[in-house]
Write a protein that holds these residues in place. Structure first.
Motif, short mmCIF file in Angstrom:
data_model
loop_
_atom_site.label_atom_id
_atom_site.label_comp_id
_atom_site.label_asym_id
_atom_site.label_seq_id
_atom_site.Cartn_x
_atom_site.Cartn_y
_atom_site.Cartn_z
N ALA A 14 0.83 -1.19 0.00
CA ALA A 14 0.00 0.00 0.00
C ALA A 14 0.87 1.26 0.00
O ALA A 14 2.03 1.22 0.42
CB ALA A 14 -0.90 0.00 1.23
N SER A 15 0.27 2.35 -0.48
CA SER A 15 0.98 3.62 -0.52
C SER A 15 0.94 4.29 0.85
O SER A 15 0.16 3.91 1.73
CB SER A 15 0.33 4.54 -1.54
N VAL A 16 1.75 5.31 1.02
CA VAL A 16 1.80 6.06 2.27
C VAL A 16 0.42 6.62 2.63
O VAL A 16 -0.08 6.43 3.74
CB VAL A 16 2.82 7.22 2.17
N THR A 17 -0.19 7.30 1.68
CA THR A 17 -1.49 7.92 1.92
C THR A 17 -2.52 6.88 2.34
O THR A 17 -3.30 7.09 3.28
CB THR A 17 -1.99 8.63 0.64
N GLU A 18 -2.50 5.78 1.64
CA GLU A 18 -3.44 4.70 1.91
C GLU A 18 -3.21 4.15 3.33
O GLU A 18 -4.18 3.94 4.08
CB GLU A 18 -3.19 3.60 0.88
N LEU A 19 -1.96 3.96 3.68
CA LEU A 19 -1.64 3.43 5.01
C LEU A 19 -2.03 4.43 6.09
O LEU A 19 -2.48 4.05 7.16
CB LEU A 19 -0.14 3.13 5.10
N ALA A 20 -1.87 5.70 5.78
CA ALA A 20 -2.10 6.75 6.78
C ALA A 20 -3.59 6.96 7.04
O ALA A 20 -3.97 7.35 8.15
CB ALA A 20 -1.47 8.05 6.32
N ARG A 21 -4.40 6.72 6.03
CA ARG A 21 -5.82 7.08 6.11
C ARG A 21 -6.50 6.70 7.42
O ARG A 21 -7.20 7.53 8.02
CB ARG A 21 -6.59 6.51 4.92
N PRO A 22 -6.37 5.48 7.93
CA PRO A 22 -7.11 5.13 9.16
C PRO A 22 -6.66 5.88 10.41
O PRO A 22 -7.35 5.81 11.42
CB PRO A 22 -6.81 3.63 9.33
N PHE A 23 -5.54 6.57 10.33
CA PHE A 23 -5.00 7.17 11.55
C PHE A 23 -5.18 8.67 11.55
O PHE A 23 -4.91 9.33 10.57
CB PHE A 23 -3.53 6.81 11.71
N ARG A 24 -5.64 9.19 12.65
CA ARG A 24 -5.80 10.64 12.77
C ARG A 24 -4.50 11.24 13.27
O ARG A 24 -4.30 11.40 14.46
CB ARG A 24 -6.95 10.97 13.74
#
Lengths: 112, 112
Positions: free
Chosen positions: B31-41
């Motif tokens: 997965a990409s960075v953005t994709e990985l980051a999405r679930p985390f605030r």
DNA sequence: ATAATACTAAGGTCAATACCTAAGTATCTG
DNA sequence: CAGATACTTAGGTATTGACCTTAGTATTAT
């Protein structure tokens, strides 16, 4: 969620070689503070802090008799530990599967 | 000794729920960075720091294509991870044995 | 009773972590 | 080429962690 923090603390506890050393020593049976501290070149108060960390996340238990405090591995959180262990094993397994699939794909693409 | 520090770092990496979350997500595929980051605030720079931690202890690998960096689980350190996993399992097993012996002893002492 | 033993408490330093914001640099898209 | 996208870099704060020394307290041994 409390469970998450618990796992955090257990992993954190395991990330220090002194504390892992203590656990390994205790897996051979209970021991006193002095006895546990002996192999480590560290001031006693520093060392007992490690013991406190292990006890806080309940990987060990202690009791004092006279002036001697004896530590032993704690039976209580075994379930929790085994739980994350199992989950980790799952994780690595899935990871391995993924690697297999990846390697298979590479092989295919190698000779199109 | 380098091996010890390696284990330290792996456990340390696993002690954070964000990083464990990333590993679990990656066990379902890259997965990409953005994709990985999405679930985390969390601000992106904070998040990418977590990715750096995972990559430093080689639990993940990444490669950049265009402006997208893709992360995947790393096959390399699998052996190391499995090694500590096995050791840990041993540890818990010995611990369980010890508990058994302890309980047996208690039972004996109960009715002298 | 005195001295030695086995911790325990208090407090101090120093580095590492986990966040943040603001301002980049590439790369794509229209 | 202009604007959006996908990160990256730089730098700042606040907390936590792993040590330390120094000075206790409680127990046991002589």
């Amino acid at each position: 969620m409390a469970a998450v923090a618990e796992v955090d603390r257990v992993f954190r506890a395991l990330s220090d070689p002194t504390r892992r050393g203590v656990l390994e020593r205790l897996s051979r049976g209970p021991a006193s503070v002095t006895e546990l501290a002996r192999p480590f070149r560290m001031a006693l108060p520093s060392f007992t802090e490690h013991l406190a960390v292990l006890e806080e996340c309940r990987l060990v238990r202690s009791s004092k008799k006279g002036r001697v405090r004896t530590y032993r591995l704690a039976p209580g959180p075994l379930r929790a530990a085994e739980h994350w262990l199992a989950r980790q094993r799952d994780l690595w397994d899935r990871r391995l599967d993924q690697l297999d699939r990846y390697l298979a794909r590479m092989k295919k693409e190698e000779r199109p």
